[in-house]
Design a protein around this motif. Structure first.
Motif, PDB file in Angstrom:
ATOM      1  N   SER A 141       7.087  28.365  68.237  1.00 53.81           N
ATOM      2  CA  SER A 141       5.866  28.646  69.009  1.00 53.81           C
ATOM      3  C   SER A 141       5.743  30.158  69.161  1.00 53.81           C
ATOM      4  O   SER A 141       6.688  30.843  69.524  1.00 53.81           O
ATOM      5  CB  SER A 141       5.943  27.988  70.392  1.00 53.81           C
ATOM      6  OG  SER A 141       7.060  28.447  71.123  1.00 53.81           O
TER       7      SER A 141
ATOM      8  N   HIS B 258       1.744  25.432  72.942  1.00 49.61           N
ATOM      9  CA  HIS B 258       2.185  24.277  73.725  1.00 49.61           C
ATOM     10  C   HIS B 258       3.699  24.169  73.578  1.00 49.61           C
ATOM     11  O   HIS B 258       4.211  23.348  72.802  1.00 49.61           O
ATOM     12  CB  HIS B 258       1.471  23.020  73.225  1.00 49.61           C
ATOM     13  CG  HIS B 258       1.536  21.883  74.202  1.00 49.61           C
ATOM     14  ND1 HIS B 258       0.658  20.826  74.156  1.00 49.61           N
ATOM     15  CD2 HIS B 258       2.349  21.643  75.247  1.00 49.61           C
ATOM     16  CE1 HIS B 258       0.955  19.973  75.129  1.00 49.61           C
ATOM     17  NE2 HIS B 258       1.981  20.459  75.799  1.00 49.61           N
TER      18      HIS B 258
ATOM     19  N   GLN C 244      -2.638  25.119  71.468  1.00 47.04           N
ATOM     20  CA  GLN C 244      -2.621  23.710  71.863  1.00 47.04           C
ATOM     21  C   GLN C 244      -3.185  22.883  70.709  1.00 47.04           C
ATOM     22  O   GLN C 244      -4.156  23.274  70.075  1.00 47.04           O
ATOM     23  CB  GLN C 244      -3.482  23.514  73.115  1.00 47.04           C
ATOM     24  CG  GLN C 244      -3.123  24.433  74.279  1.00 47.04           C
ATOM     25  CD  GLN C 244      -1.848  24.033  74.973  1.00 47.04           C
ATOM     26  OE1 GLN C 244      -1.481  22.865  74.961  1.00 47.04           O
ATOM     27  NE2 GLN C 244      -1.161  24.997  75.577  1.00 47.04           N
TER      28      GLN C 244
END
Length: 874
Positions: free
Chosen positions: A540, A546, A516
């Protein structure tokens, strides 16, 4: 008298002739008598040396006696039978004379020596052995084990105490070998108690090989010692396909037949299991296995991420008699054993990171080692655009995954924004650095690259610079270390500013993070970048990233969003994304293919008359590849070559509506073209010049290969290898596991043989290979066939004893040990070597007789002086 190497004695005559020739040529000044005496000594020495090397031994009769007792400790004898057998064995040992040695061998699925301890402890040892190894009765293995325990020079008699019901091996073959070795086998027949037991004797197929769609009958034979009812189930490749109730009668056999119709080519593994017998005392013998090889038409694995689009090629090949097994990412066979059932693989528009390293390695081995075919079709996720640069698939392909040289003149700028926070420490960060270096490698010298790392702050790893030295950039990237915190925004802004300032035709940013991030306004910044001509892709990694934010950034930035849980896939994602967004690998303009080389897969297509294709992926031809079709720009369209034992084809356009829409709609030869390409690429039909048979003989599986060069010529001096795969009896749905590799020996013209020993119940698949020829066959090693029948196999025991001139003993009876001769081999070479040493000393004395005389005179003078010396003097 016996000799180890009697043929060496033949050398005596030529050796003596050589000695006489040397003696005649000698110019040593030696008188006649000494010379003749030396010749005699050397002749005797030469003969003694040859005699010693020939290994003579004197065979002497001895009165030494020994008795081996093989004690059945399998489950069929039970606890009561085991105790009675041990009692019999100990009584036999007690009645033997003091000069007779004896030992007891326990018999089960493997033999073991019973320790010489008190009777109570022996009974406990037998019980433990029966629990661990009582699932089978291998009389042959126990006899061979006992033969190795006899002391030298003693007679060799073996008494078998048991019921004679063998489930593994061949007692008759072992008895024949024992007879040749001078061993006599005797038997004391002893049955265990009759206990409640129901079992499946075997499962027999009507045919071991058949074509798909043919009817197969599987016959299960059952027997029982009690009246009972149960359920008989049939499993196909680990999945239950049928069940039926059965009624068993004591002492009577029952036959049940199942009918199956295998509808695809494969090795089918069947298992019949008897369940629901509550009073059964031996549940281990309630199943049986068999193996069936189902053959059929050409069958290829077709991997495509768009099933609707893949239907065009699949339906076209159905009309040509070629089956395409369509699979999507997530449902792809990943092991070599699973791929082996196909004649080829078609990889269409599936990226490398969706396949994974293991699957790509299996595909490469499938082509290289198993001779399979491989075809890659073009698309936005194929070739370099699919991230296959520097992967196992890159090795396979007949084209290089680089842009043509003229494309490198169009500059591109790539900014990598990399997370270096604490959570990225270790493998993730190392993979991210490797991916950044790989990205630099796929860019050209006119391109620009910048690398920006972030934790709680931004760090410029490589400022935006022209890529003149990949090594220098790699060194700067390799120095990145992990930090703390996660704030993407400062590094995002630095990368954006650098891309705005650089003069390049294409500008692209890749963002990688696993967590995050703080900061805000990312979607707005991404939209602004897109307006400035900068595209953004995001990656990611891990479950804590996130994902929603990164997908939103990629969507606003006009790029791609990637998610992966495997850090090793980052490199492929980076290279795929870089090549996709720099635009130089993809061309989407109509062009007419050009036929520039003749090839078997294009027979009948001269002159070329197809409609236009609408796009392709740019590649470069590898040096040894054949390229029959090219684009209007001269780039490879259809390329082909051999890789290992297999063939590989690359078609840089597609077979779907995106680029081949005109082919599908307007070209009547669409089906014929692809049929010829696939048939030429696929593995050739197996078994044309090679046949394999596997059969159980005793406890060994024998492999017989018949190999031909062509229809009328046997193949001799070939290298024939066999790989043995295994799947356990209770997990037939699991993939086959490689357990052994063998090199078969030639036993006749075009005939090759080998063997292995199955050691666990289950299915053994043998794949024999010689060059590009490969064929498979299987054999099953069934679970335990032990049964508490309360009977004795008198026929087997009687035949084994007759072969060795042994006896069938009654209770309390000992075998007549005087009938077995006991011989001892006394080696004669030690005294011969000692005599040879004495002759050598005599040879030296004759040649140096003057020195011997001088030494004798010295010794004589010393003795005379000592004799004349007055007594009492000092």
């Amino acid at each position: 008298m016996d000799w180890e190497s009697p043929k060496l004695l033949i050398l005596a005559l030529p050796a003596l002739a050589l000695l006489l020739w040397i003696e005649n040529r000698s110019v040593h000044p030696m008188e006649g008598l000494r010379k003749r005496l030396l010749l005699v000594v050397r002749t005797l020495g030469l003969l003694l040396a040859l005699l010693a090397l020939a290994g003579p031994a004197r065979v002497a009769q001895t009165g030494k006696k020994a008795l081996g007792i093989v004690l059945d400790a399998s489950q069929s004898l039970g606890e009561e039978g085991r105790r009675e057998a041990l009692k019999e064995a100990r009584e036999m040992q007690g009645r033997l004379g003091m000069g007779t040695e004896s030992f007891i061998v326990m018999l089960g699925d493997e033999p073991a020596l019973l320790p010489d301890v008190p009777e109570k402890d022996q009974e406990a040892a037998l019980g433990e052995f029966q629990q661990a190894h009582g699932g089978d009765s291998q009389y042959s293995a126990a006899i061979e084990y006992a033969q190795a325990l006899f002391p030298a020079g003693a007679s060799r008699d073996i008494v078998m105490i048991g019921d004679g019901h063998e489930t593994r091996g061949s007692l008759i073959e072992t008895a024949q070998d024992a007879s040749l070795a001078g061993v006599r086998l005797h038997a004391r027949a002893l049955a265990g108690p009759k206990k409640p037991d129901a079992r499946v004797l075997d499962l027999v197929p009507s045919r071991s090989r058949l074509n798909e769609g043919a009817t197969l009958k599987l016959t299960a034979h059952l027997e029982s010692t009690l009246n009972t009812e149960g359920m008989l189930k049939l499993y196909e490749n680990g999945i239950q396909v049928e069940q039926r109730p059965v009624t068993l009668q004591a002492g009577q056999s029952l036959t049940e037949t199942f009918t199956r119709t295998p509808n695809e080519r494969n090795i089918f593994k069947y298992r019949a299991v008897l369940e629901g017998i509550t009073a059964d005392t031996l549940p281990a013998n309630n199943s049986a296995l068999t193996l069936v090889d189902v053959r059929g038409r050409l069958r290829l694995l077709y991997l495509d991420s768009e099933p609707a689009e893949a239907q065009y090629l699949q339906q076209a090949m159905e009309k040509e008699g070629i089956e395409l097994d369509l699979r999507q990412p997530g449902n792809i066979p990943a092991s070599l054993e699973q791929l082996a059932g196909y004649d080829g693989i078609i990889l269409s528009d599936v990226s490398a990171h969706r396949l994974g390293e293991g699957t790509m390695n299996a595909m490469r081995d499938y082509v290289d080692k198993l001779g399979g075919g491989f075809l890659m079709l073009g698309g936005p996720n194929s070739f370099a655009l699919g991230g296959f640069y520097k992967t196992p698939i890159d090795d396979l392909l007949p084209v290089r995954l680089k842009a043509p040289d003229e494309e490198e003149k169009q500059s591109a700028a790539v900014a990598i924004v990399m997370d270096r926070s604490g959570s990225m420490a270790g493998e993730k960060l190392e993979m991210a650095k490797s991916a950044s270096i790989a990205t630099a490698e796929v860019l050209g010298r006119n391109d620009f690259i910048g690398v920006y790392a972030f934790d709680s702050e931004a760090h410029v790893v490589v400022p935006m610079t022209r890529l003149t030295s990949t090594a220098a950039v790699a060194g700067q990237i390799a120095a990145v270390a992990s930090g703390g915190g996660t704030n993407l925004q400062p590094a995002f802004e630095q990368a954006r500013d650098a891309l705005r300032r650089v003069k390049a035709k294409v500008k692209h940013m890749i963002i990688l993070t696993d967590g995050q991030t703080s900061g805000s306004g990312y979607e707005s910044m991404a939209s602004q970048c897109r307006g400035e001509g900068i595209t953004i892709s995001t990656v990611s990694i891990g479950e804590g990233s996130h994902v929603a934010l990164l997908q939103a950034i990629a969507s606003s930035g006009g790029g791609q969003s990637y998610t992966t849980l495997d850090a090793s896939g980052i490199t492929r994602i980076f290279t795929q994304d870089t090549l996709m967004h720099t635009g130089r690998m993809l061309r989407e303009d109509p062009f007419l293919p050009q036929l520039v080389e003749k090839h078997a897969m294009l027979a009948g297509f001269e002159p070329w008359n197809s409609p236009d294709l609408l796009g392709y992926v740019k590649t470069i031809r590898k040096a040894t590849a054949q390229v029959p079709l090219v684009t209007d720009a001269g780039d490879p369209l259809l390329a082909h070559w051999r890789y290992g034992l297999g063939k590989v084809t690359a078609f840089t356009s597609d077979a779907k509506s995106r680029w081949a829409g005109l082919w599908i709609a307007r070209w009547p030869d669409f089906n014929c073209f692809w049929s010829q390409v696939l048939r030429e690429t696929a593995r050739p039909p197996q078994g044309r010049h090679m046949d394999l048979a596997v059969e159980m003989q005793g406890d060994r599986a024998l492999m017989h290969v018949d190999l031909q060069e062509d229809a009328g010529t046997r193949a001799n001096d070939a290298r024939v290898q066999a790989e043995v795969f295994f799947v356990a009896a209770d997990s037939l749905g699991a993939p086959l596991k490689s357990v052994q590799n063998l090199l078969l020996g030639q036993t006749g013209p075009g005939l090759y043989e080998g063997h292995f020993r199955p050691d666990q119940p289950g299915v053994y698949l043998v794949r024999a290979q010689s060059g590009a020829e490969m064929v498979s066959a299987g054999v099953v090693h069934n679970p335990s066939n032990e049964a508490s029948l309360g009977t004795v196999n008198e026929g087997l025991l009687k035949k084994a004893t007759q072969l060795t001139q042994g006896q069938i003993l009654k209770a309390g009876e000992l075998p007549d040990l005087s009938q077995t001769s006991a011989v001892q081999y006394i080696e004669l070479w030690p005294p011969l070597v000692l005599a040879l040493l004495l002759l050598f000393l005599a040879d030296v004395a004759i040649r140096r007789w003057e020195h011997v005389q001088g030494i004798w005179e010295v010794i004589r003078d010393l003795l005379l002086k000592k004799a004349k010396k007055p007594s009492g003097s000092t």
